[in-house]
Design a protein around this motif. Structure first.
Motif, PDB file in Angstrom:
ATOM      1  N   GLY A   1      78.974  82.719 -10.980  1.00  0.00           N
ATOM      2  CA  GLY A   1      77.729  82.607 -11.739  1.00  0.00           C
ATOM      3  C   GLY A   1      76.561  82.216 -10.857  1.00  0.00           C
ATOM      4  N   TRP A   2      75.431  81.978 -11.495  1.00  0.00           N
ATOM      5  CA  TRP A   2      74.209  81.616 -10.775  1.00  0.00           C
ATOM      6  C   TRP A   2      74.285  80.171 -10.285  1.00  0.00           C
ATOM      7  N   GLN A   3      73.789  79.958  -9.074  1.00  0.00           N
ATOM      8  CA  GLN A   3      73.804  78.616  -8.462  1.00  0.00           C
ATOM      9  C   GLN A   3      72.539  77.858  -8.873  1.00  0.00           C
ATOM     10  N   CYS A   4      72.433  77.595 -10.167  1.00  0.00           N
ATOM     11  CA  CYS A   4      71.215  77.028 -10.752  1.00  0.00           C
ATOM     12  C   CYS A   4      70.936  75.616 -10.231  1.00  0.00           C
ATOM     13  N   VAL A   5      69.649  75.320 -10.064  1.00  0.00           N
ATOM     14  CA  VAL A   5      69.213  73.965  -9.717  1.00  0.00           C
ATOM     15  C   VAL A   5      68.053  73.594 -10.623  1.00  0.00           C
ATOM     16  N   ALA A   6      68.256  72.575 -11.438  1.00  0.00           N
ATOM     17  CA  ALA A   6      67.198  72.082 -12.319  1.00  0.00           C
ATOM     18  C   ALA A   6      66.339  71.053 -11.597  1.00  0.00           C
ATOM     19  N   LEU A   7      66.977  70.122 -10.892  1.00  0.00           N
ATOM     20  CA  LEU A   7      66.256  69.018 -10.260  1.00  0.00           C
ATOM     21  C   LEU A   7      66.855  68.707  -8.903  1.00  0.00           C
ATOM     22  N   ARG A   8      65.959  68.505  -7.932  1.00  0.00           N
ATOM     23  CA  ARG A   8      66.356  68.033  -6.605  1.00  0.00           C
ATOM     24  C   ARG A   8      65.557  66.760  -6.346  1.00  0.00           C
ATOM     25  N   TYR A   9      66.241  65.642  -6.135  1.00  0.00           N
ATOM     26  CA  TYR A   9      65.560  64.358  -5.990  1.00  0.00           C
ATOM     27  C   TYR A   9      66.030  63.642  -4.729  1.00  0.00           C
ATOM     28  N   LYS A  10      65.168  62.766  -4.232  1.00  0.00           N
ATOM     29  CA  LYS A  10      65.417  62.125  -2.934  1.00  0.00           C
ATOM     30  C   LYS A  10      66.270  60.869  -3.038  1.00  0.00           C
ATOM     31  N   ASN A  11      65.985  60.016  -4.038  1.00  0.00           N
ATOM     32  CA  ASN A  11      66.592  58.690  -4.047  1.00  0.00           C
ATOM     33  C   ASN A  11      67.241  58.335  -5.383  1.00  0.00           C
ATOM     34  N   LYS A  12      66.404  58.099  -6.421  1.00  0.00           N
ATOM     35  CA  LYS A  12      66.936  57.658  -7.708  1.00  0.00           C
ATOM     36  C   LYS A  12      66.472  58.577  -8.832  1.00  0.00           C
ATOM     37  N   PHE A  13      67.375  58.738  -9.804  1.00  0.00           N
ATOM     38  CA  PHE A  13      67.071  59.551 -10.980  1.00  0.00           C
ATOM     39  C   PHE A  13      67.869  59.017 -12.155  1.00  0.00           C
ATOM     40  N   TYR A  14      67.152  58.844 -13.284  1.00  0.00           N
ATOM     41  CA  TYR A  14      67.822  58.422 -14.513  1.00  0.00           C
ATOM     42  C   TYR A  14      67.261  59.204 -15.679  1.00  0.00           C
ATOM     43  N   ALA A  15      68.144  59.648 -16.573  1.00  0.00           N
ATOM     44  CA  ALA A  15      67.733  60.261 -17.830  1.00  0.00           C
ATOM     45  C   ALA A  15      68.768  59.908 -18.883  1.00  0.00           C
ATOM     46  N   ALA A  16      68.301  59.562 -20.100  1.00  0.00           N
ATOM     47  CA  ALA A  16      69.235  59.261 -21.176  1.00  0.00           C
ATOM     48  C   ALA A  16      70.096  60.481 -21.475  1.00  0.00           C
ATOM     49  N   VAL A  17      69.468  61.665 -21.379  1.00  0.00           N
ATOM     50  CA  VAL A  17      70.184  62.915 -21.633  1.00  0.00           C
ATOM     51  C   VAL A  17      69.692  63.957 -20.637  1.00  0.00           C
ATOM     52  N   ILE A  18      70.601  64.703 -20.032  1.00  0.00           N
ATOM     53  CA  ILE A  18      70.209  65.856 -19.227  1.00  0.00           C
ATOM     54  C   ILE A  18      70.642  67.122 -19.963  1.00  0.00           C
ATOM     55  N   ASP A  19      69.814  68.121 -19.918  1.00  0.00           N
ATOM     56  CA  ASP A  19      70.099  69.319 -20.698  1.00  0.00           C
ATOM     57  C   ASP A  19      69.557  70.544 -19.979  1.00  0.00           C
ATOM     58  N   ASN A  20      70.436  71.219 -19.257  1.00  0.00           N
ATOM     59  CA  ASN A  20      70.099  72.478 -18.605  1.00  0.00           C
ATOM     60  C   ASN A  20      70.582  73.606 -19.499  1.00  0.00           C
ATOM     61  N   LYS A  21      69.656  74.386 -20.041  1.00  0.00           N
ATOM     62  CA  LYS A  21      70.002  75.430 -21.003  1.00  0.00           C
ATOM     63  C   LYS A  21      70.580  76.679 -20.337  1.00  0.00           C
ATOM     64  N   GLY A  22      70.481  76.781 -19.014  1.00  0.00           N
ATOM     65  CA  GLY A  22      71.039  77.922 -18.322  1.00  0.00           C
ATOM     66  C   GLY A  22      70.136  79.142 -18.336  1.00  0.00           C
ATOM     67  N   VAL A  23      70.666  80.257 -17.835  1.00  0.00           N
ATOM     68  CA  VAL A  23      69.863  81.477 -17.703  1.00  0.00           C
ATOM     69  C   VAL A  23      70.418  82.647 -18.516  1.00  0.00           C
ATOM     70  N   TYR A  24      71.617  82.479 -19.126  1.00  0.00           N
ATOM     71  CA  TYR A  24      72.180  83.556 -19.940  1.00  0.00           C
ATOM     72  C   TYR A  24      73.097  82.973 -21.009  1.00  0.00           C
ATOM     73  N   PRO A  25      72.903  83.301 -22.313  1.00  0.00           N
ATOM     74  CA  PRO A  25      71.817  84.179 -22.767  1.00  0.00           C
ATOM     75  C   PRO A  25      70.445  83.550 -22.616  1.00  0.00           C
ATOM     76  N   GLY A  26      70.383  82.199 -22.662  1.00  0.00           N
ATOM     77  CA  GLY A  26      69.167  81.473 -22.305  1.00  0.00           C
ATOM     78  C   GLY A  26      67.939  81.848 -23.114  1.00  0.00           C
ATOM     79  N   GLY A  27      66.806  81.267 -22.699  1.00  0.00           N
ATOM     80  CA  GLY A  27      65.539  81.533 -23.359  1.00  0.00           C
ATOM     81  C   GLY A  27      64.646  82.391 -22.490  1.00  0.00           C
TER      82      GLY A  27
END
Length: 422
Positions: free
Chosen positions: A150-176
């Protein structure tokens, strides 16, 4: 035989010998002359091969630029005597090889090309620490490359710290929405390990769609200059430059919108200093950006806040801020009262807070309310943080990014990379 006959024979013999010697010298000289003529002809052909190979480089470079977004191979420049080969070295560097074959020699010349791309993958990139109070929703990630799984999708690239209550990558297929107009998912979605997966190993490999990368340097990756040379980008004549101060920083959104409304002004704006984009100004900014193929906003050395736009009217479709937003703090320090006087201080100016102190006290970016973004967003503020007190609806759009950065990210030769192999 008398002496006169002997003398005549001697004279005839000596003359014959001299003639033979002269003939031998003549033959030797002719052979050397023929060799020199042949050598000269070969050198001419070799130089012709060299310059034809040089011409092949220029022809190939021009064909690559003309078809950069959909380049597969050389069509117009290749011939039976000219072979061109383009190879990827790094994410931003290519090597173009030109090979000429004639009856005398084979000539191979190569030169490196900076592809003009924004470098590393990622719908959002950040050297600042990121905190999402609610969800980080990526309706469209950067698809990356297509592999067997499949596709080597990247939503976020960060250097040090990252926090999210929820992460949600919808993808690319069928996708929006597709990541760019001509995108063909080929019936595949993001690979399983690139769909709502973390990779915090920081090993230089991209093994997930939320990736820790201590080498990420968004400003350098986008503009292809060192961070210290940022003024070279600001002052190159491609930006409208807006300076803010303690009196007009709260009206920054209106000042930006007024520039965008002016048809004589560029749609690329560099803002020096603090900037708060209040609710109504945010709505106007969205409307103005929608009239373009993509705006470019660079906020440099200051605080930046986006306040919630007004609620939608019944039946009104939500619209996206369309463009590339860069928040870049190179020589800026946050004070205890830096946010005082701005609407964002209502959330950031009190303690205890729902936001952890580590992120709160170092915040140079704040975003509030429902936020829909189409394009690209980067943060380059090492040691500082970006806070999202909202649910972000982020839609990566390569076409918008490419348009916004088109005057900066043109392919170009890399100086000193010329090689003459043969």
């Amino acid at each position: 035989m008398n002496k006169y006959h002997q003398s005549g024979m001697t004279t005839l013999l000596i003359t014959s010998m001299l003639l033979i010697v002269a003939l031998l010298f003549s033959l030797a000289s002719y052979k050397n002359l023929f060799y020199q003529i042949k050598r000269t002809q070969n050198e001419v052909l070799a130089r012709q091969a060299h310059w034809l190979s040089e011409g092949g480089l220029e022809c190939g470079f021009s064909e690559y630029i003309a078809n950069k977004d959909n380049f597969t191979d050389f069509v117009k420049c290749k011939s039976s005597k000219l072979d061109l080969k383009l190879s990827q070295i790094t994410t931003t560097e290519l090597v173009l090889q030109s090979k000429i074959i004639n009856s005398v020699s084979t000539k191979i010349i190569s030169k490196k090309i900076n592809s003009g791309s924004s470098g590393k993958s990622g719908a959002m990139r950040s050297s600042a620490d990121l905190y999402f109070y609610t969800s980080a929703s990526f309706m469209t990630p950067d698809p990356g490359n297509l592999e067997t799984d499949g596709w080597q999708c990247v939503a976020l690239r960060y250097k040090n710290k990252f926090y999210a209550a929820v992460i949600d990558n919808k993808g690319v297929y069928p996708g929006g929405e597709p990541p760019f107009a001509k995108f063909d998912p080929q019936g595949k979605n993001c690979a399983p390990n690139h769909l709502n997966k973390f990779d915090d190993s920081d090993d230089g490999l991209v093994n997930a769609d939320f990736v820790k990368d201590s080498t990420v340097s968004p400003f350098k990756e986008i503009f292809n200059v060192e961070n210290k040379d940022h003024n070279d980008i600001r002052d190159n004549g491609e930006f409208e430059i807006l300076f803010t101060n303690s009196f007009n920083r709260g009206e920054c959104g209106n000042l930006i919108t007024n520039i965008l409304k002016d048809s004589s002004k560029k749609k690329r704006i560099w803002i020096e200093g603090d900037c708060e984009i209040k609710s109504t100004a945010f709505e106007d900014l969205i409307k103005e950006s929608d009239k373009t193929q993509g705006i470019l906003l660079v906020f440099h050395d200051g605080l930046l806040s986006f306040m919630e736009p007004p609620p939608l009217l019944p039946g009104e479709d939500p619209k996206s801020l369309k463009g590339m937003v860069v928040h870049f703090n190179y020589d800026y320090s946050i004070g205890d009262t830096s946010w005082v006087g701005l609407d964002a201080n209502n959330m950031l100016g009190h303690s205890p807070s729902v936001i952890p102190n580590y992120y709160l006290l170092n915040s140079s970016y704040y975003q509030e309310g429902s936020f829909r973004f189409s394009g690209g967003q980067v943060f380059d503020s090492v040691g500082q943080s970006a806070l999202f007190y909202s649910a972000i609806d982020f839609r990566y759009n390569k076409d918008v990014i490419d348009f916004a950065l088109s005057v900066f990210n043109k392919p170009r030769w890399i100086e000193g990379s010329w090689n003459d192999f043969q």
